[in-house]
Design a protein around this motif. Structure first.
Motif: not given
Length: 379
Positions: A332-352
């Protein structure tokens, strides 16, 4: 006992993963792209605080001047730039454009808020559209946001621009903006209530009613904050006004940061005004780890026969829900498709990032941005 604990853990993951799916399903149809209406309305002042933005400012200003559907003026606040920012702005010939020198930063103010407050004093428009210096407006953006403000009765309307990500480091950080807003903010409650706790905005793109803004105290009332996207809508709501969110990906685009190091520093600067508090961060950590990360660990364990069937089924369902929420928001927000599979790593980075800020807060005592240091308070 271990099997029972694994079943309970997997079921807990499933329950926690369900919440952002439900919120995304509820919020995405409501967060629409506004369109200009027939009543063009009054002048919109597009206000751009700029400090050393030579790489971005020409494109940003030209995009703002290309606005259609409403009359606009564009004011660029030169906040003591040491690069070519002011010269670039002066070189753009348009009577609707003004370069506004920002006075010296007074004690107790953050730079962006001081620049925005000064620009608002100089503006003549019925609506003030604050944008960051790296935000490129679509021609309809100003008219569409002003139309949304008139039809909704909101004194503040904001949206998240399409986030341009040019490196893996950005893909590991920036997508959390939309995920947290869409997955955890109850938009129907936000629109039905004026509770300041439900106030939310994206500081990259914020339109306010000029009279309501000044009556509420404007940026001067939040002068110490580094997180105007949170504090400004809460200020407006505390003054009795409505605020609203819309889909902003078709109204503007923004590349916030270039690479992982800038992203880490940028998200760190206002973390203490968001998640990184002793009470909030443990709760957010539990929600995000259980719903968005742990299922990605349990499912491989289940594939190797290390989980009871019920635990594996629940973990698999939780992972599917996590992917579904991230995919729906990404598409919906037209973000890059690879960010879908990177999602758990993105969450970990955000928490870090958040835990790093919280644990270092007492030692560091200050946040640094754009060459300035600010004390970290309990905003």
């Amino acid at each position: 006992m271990l099997d029972l604990a694994l079943v309970v853990l997997a079921l807990l993951c499933l329950v926690v993963a369900l919440q952002p799916v439900l919120f995304a399903g509820m919020n995405l149809p409501l967060l629409r792209t506004p369109v200009p209406d027939a009543g063009a309305g009054g002048l919109v002042s597009i206000l751009i605080p700029a400090r050393n933005e030579a790489a971005n400012i020409a494109r940003t200003v030209r995009a703002a001047l290309a606005s259609t559907g409403v009359p606009v003026e564009v004011l660029v606040g030169d906040d003591h730039s040491t690069d070519a920012t002011p010269e670039i702005v002066r070189g753009i010939a348009d009577p609707r454009l003004r370069l506004v020198p920002v006075p010296a930063l007074p004690e107790g103010w953050t730079g962006k808020n001081h620049a925005c407050a000064h620009l608002a004093e100089q503006a003549r428009g019925a609506h003030l559209l604050f944008i960051d210096a790296d935000v490129h407006l679509e021609p309809v953006a100003a008219a569409a946001l002003a139309a949304q403000a008139r039809t909704s009765g909101a004194a503040l309307v904001s949206g998240v621009p399409r986030q341009v990500m040019g490196s893996p480091g950005e893909m590991l950080t920036v997508p959390m903006i939309n995920f947290l807003l869409v997955g955890y903010l109850p938009v129907p409650m936000m629109r039905a209530s004026r509770d300041p706790a439900l106030g939310a905005a994206c500081g990259q793109l914020v339109l306010v009613d000029r009279a309501a803004y000044h009556a509420a105290g404007g940026h001067g009332a939040i002068r110490e904050t580094l997180h105007d996207g949170v504090r400004l809508p809460r200020l407006m709501r505390a003054a009795g006004h409505r605020t609203d969110l819309v889909a902003g990906h078709r109204l503007a685009a923004c590349r916030m940061y270039a690479g992982f190091r800038q992203s880490w520093a940028g998200f760190s600067k206002n973390a203490h005004e968001g998640m990184a508090t002793p009470r909030a961060l443990p709760v957010w950590t539990a929600l995000l780890l259980l719903g968005q990360v742990v299922p990605w660990l349990l499912v491989p364990a289940g594939l190797f026969g290390l989980l009871p069937f019920m635990a594996f089924a629940a973990a698999l369902a939780a992972l599917a829900l996590s992917l579904a929420a991230r995919a729906a928001i990404t598409l919906r927000s037209r973000e890059p498709l690879p960010t879908i599979l990177l999602h758990p790593a993105t969450v970990l980075v955000a928490l870090a990032i958040q835990w790093n800020v919280l644990l270092r807060r007492e030692r560091a005592g200050a946040a640094t941005w754009k060459g300035r240091s600010y004390p970290v308070g309990g905003a």
